[in-house]
Design a protein around this motif. Sequence first.
Motif: not given
Length: 307
Positions: A35, A78, A80, A302
Motif C-alpha cells: 500500500f 504501508l 508513505d 487493509f
Amino acid sequence: MIWTGRFDGEEALYHRIFQRVSLENNYDNISENDFVLHGFAVDEGVKRNKGRVGAKDAPDIIRKNISNFPVVNPDFNLKDFGNISCNDEDLEKTQNELANKVAEVLKRKGKSIVFGGGHEVMFAHYSGIKKAFPNQKIGIINIDAHFDNREIDPNIGASSGTGFWQIAQEEQIHSLHIGIQKNSNTLKLFDTAHQYAMKYILADELFFENLPNIYQKIDIFLEEIDVLYLTICMDVFNASIAPGVSALAYNGIFADPTFMHFFKHVLSFEKLIAMDVAEVNPLYDNNEITARLAASLINEWFILIKT
C-alpha cells in the motif's frame, strides 16, 4: 510525529498500523501489493467550487486517526510518500504532479491510497491510473452525494466539481455513483450523467431490503471493467457522523449495516487498485469524527485485502 499509537510489543501479533509504516521518497522501494500513500493537501478546487475551504489540512489528521488501528494481515506494509501541496493556486499543475506519482506506484504493482484534500483529487488520481494503464478499461466507483460532472467555467478553471466531466471529454467514462442526492444535483447534472452514461444509485435506494439490487448493479458494473478505482467524498454522509466536510449533507447516508455490506463487497474485488477519501475538513470537524470515519473506511481495505 504523525505515525504514533499504542505500543504493545514488537511481535507481529501486537502490531498496529504505525508500526508498519515507512517514510519514503524513492519509488524503486515499492514492492508488489504494498500500500502506497500520498497526501493531497489541496483544496483549491473546493475554493473554485465555492465550498468551505480547509480540506487541505486533512491528510495528516487522517494519518493520525488511522495510525492506531491493529494490523490484521501479516504481510501488510504501508509506504508513505508525504503530502503534495498547491501553494500557487495552480491546481492543474498539482493534479498532474499527483498523477505522475500515482502512475509510478501502479507501474510497480503497488496499491495507491490518497488522503485528500478536496474532491479535485479524483481527476488527479484517475489521471495517474490512466498513465499506468493506458489500454485498460478503468472503472470508477464514486461514493458521493454529487455527480461532480459540472462543465468547466473558463473564467475559473477546473474545480472539485468538474472531474467526471473532464474525464468524459477525453474518453468514454465508466463510472458508478453511489449515494447521489436529488437535492444536491440540478436537472442539468442528471442530464449530463445520462448523456455520458454515468451509472448511479440514489441515496434513497440505499436501504437493507434493496441490497440484492444494489449488489447486482455493482456486479454488472465490475464485470465490464479491467481495473477499479474507488473514491469516497465524505459529504455523502449525514452531518451527524460527518460534520467536518466541505458541503454538509443533513440527509446524507450513514455508515450502517446496509452501507458496510455493499462497501465491503466492493473492497473484496481483486480489480481494486486505488482508493481515496476526499473533503474531510478539519476546521469544522467535531472531535475529528469525520477524519476518524475516513480513516476507518480506508482501513477496511487493509483488513480485507488478500496478500
